[in-house]
Design a protein around this motif. Structure first.
Motif, mmCIF file in Angstrom:
data_model
loop_
_atom_site.group_PDB
_atom_site.id
_atom_site.type_symbol
_atom_site.label_atom_id
_atom_site.label_comp_id
_atom_site.label_asym_id
_atom_site.label_seq_id
_atom_site.Cartn_x
_atom_site.Cartn_y
_atom_site.Cartn_z
ATOM 1 N N THR A 36 6.687 6.452 8.592
ATOM 2 C CA THR A 36 7.323 5.473 7.703
ATOM 3 C C THR A 36 7.852 4.295 8.531
ATOM 4 O OG1 THR A 36 9.404 6.686 7.886
ATOM 5 C CG2 THR A 36 7.966 7.255 6.045
ATOM 6 N N GLU A 70 5.082 -1.801 3.346
ATOM 7 C CA GLU A 70 3.936 -0.963 3.005
ATOM 8 C C GLU A 70 4.392 0.156 2.081
ATOM 9 O OE1 GLU A 70 1.374 -0.053 6.598
ATOM 10 O OE2 GLU A 70 3.116 -0.921 7.608
ATOM 11 N N GLN A 71 3.544 0.500 1.142
ATOM 12 C CA GLN A 71 3.889 1.542 0.177
ATOM 13 C C GLN A 71 3.430 2.920 0.623
ATOM 14 O OE1 GLN A 71 5.921 0.763 -2.316
ATOM 15 N NE2 GLN A 71 5.828 -1.320 -1.485
ATOM 16 N N SER A 72 2.386 2.979 1.451
ATOM 17 C CA SER A 72 1.858 4.274 1.900
ATOM 18 C C SER A 72 2.558 4.733 3.176
ATOM 19 C CB SER A 72 0.349 4.175 2.143
ATOM 20 O OG SER A 72 0.088 3.211 3.159
ATOM 21 N N VAL A 73 2.419 6.001 3.472
ATOM 22 C CA VAL A 73 3.006 6.597 4.673
ATOM 23 C C VAL A 73 1.883 6.933 5.640
ATOM 24 C CG1 VAL A 73 4.316 8.550 5.580
ATOM 25 C CG2 VAL A 73 4.950 7.538 3.390
ATOM 26 N N GLY A 74 2.066 6.563 6.914
ATOM 27 C CA GLY A 74 1.048 6.828 7.920
ATOM 28 C C GLY A 74 1.286 8.150 8.646
ATOM 29 N N GLU A 75 0.508 8.371 9.699
ATOM 30 C CA GLU A 75 0.642 9.583 10.517
ATOM 31 C C GLU A 75 1.775 9.394 11.531
ATOM 32 O OE1 GLU A 75 -0.988 12.506 10.335
ATOM 33 O OE2 GLU A 75 -1.960 11.738 8.524
ATOM 34 N N ASN A 117 5.642 -0.180 8.517
ATOM 35 C CA ASN A 117 5.720 1.146 9.142
ATOM 36 C C ASN A 117 5.534 1.008 10.657
ATOM 37 O OD1 ASN A 117 5.902 2.191 6.570
ATOM 38 N ND2 ASN A 117 3.781 2.924 6.493
#
Length: 224
Positions: free
Chosen positions: A132, A149-154, A212
């Motif tokens: 995040t 950003e709305q998505s969560v990365g690794e 993120n």
């Protein structure tokens, strides 16, 4: 005749005296033997008890010493992993805190201008950044940047030469509103209890956003 009676009397007295003397000696020797036997037995028991106590104390000491050694060993190796119980050690995967990181910032002109936050692990540190965004706050009122950003990365493993980036756009509005500041407060994420203050030069802040964490600076551009 009187002389013979006297001689017989003296002989009898001598015999009786010798018998009494021998009896007294035998009684004395018996008493000594009995006393020696009585005194030697407790001494033997005492010695045995002392030896048992000493052995018990030695065993307890060895047990205590063994426990202490193991505890010390575990404490000294805590940075390199956890003992699984069979002698094998596995790495501990811990989350990064702000105090595990060497921080820096850089001003960028892309996307109308933004601040690039750069994070590197301190020497000897291996930790994980969340997928995040970092928590970024401005000013004494605690204005906080929203997510770009709305998505969560690794999660990012931060160690050695790995560098992580997050982009902060301090002003997303087209108005003249905003407050002038020269630093930002950054934490790894919302659970980080040790945020840091980073100098960024004079900026105008109004409805800020932040990306993120990324391993490439090009991915950390905070497009509005």
């Amino acid at each position: 005749m009187f002389r013979n009676h006297r001689k017989a009397f003296l002989v009898s007295a001598a015999v009786l005296g010798g018998a009494l003397l021998m009896t007294a000696c035998e009684d004395g020797d018996a008493a000594k033997d009995t006393g020696a036997a009585q005194s030697s037995e407790p001494a033997s028991n005492t010695a045995g008890s002392s030896a048992a106590s000493s052995g018990s104390a030695g065993g307890d000491s060895e047990k205590a010493g063994g426990a202490k050694g193991k505890g010390t060993g575990d404490a000294g190796d805590s940075g390199s992993g956890v003992d699984t119980g069979d002698g094998t050690r596995v790495p501990v995967e811990q989350g990064c805190g702000a105090n595990d990181i060497t921080w820096s910032t850089r001003s960028e002109s892309q996307a109308g201008g933004y601040i690039l936050v750069i994070a590197k692990a301190k020497p000897g540190i291996t930790c994980y950044l969340p997928g995040t965004h970092p928590t970024v706050a401005f000013g004494s009122d605690g204005t906080e940047a929203g997510p770009a950003e709305q998505s969560v990365g690794e999660p990012i493993k931060l160690t050695g030469g790995t560098t992580a980036y997050a982009g902060v756009n301090p002003k997303t509005t087209n108005t003249n509103d905003g407050k002038e500041l020269d630093s930002i407060i950054v934490a790894v994420d919302g659970s980080d209890a040790n945020p840091v203050s980073l100098k960024v030069g004079t900026i105008s802040v109004d409805k800020p956003i932040v990306t993120n964490w990324h391993t490439a600076a090009a991915d950390a551009v905070p497009f509005n």
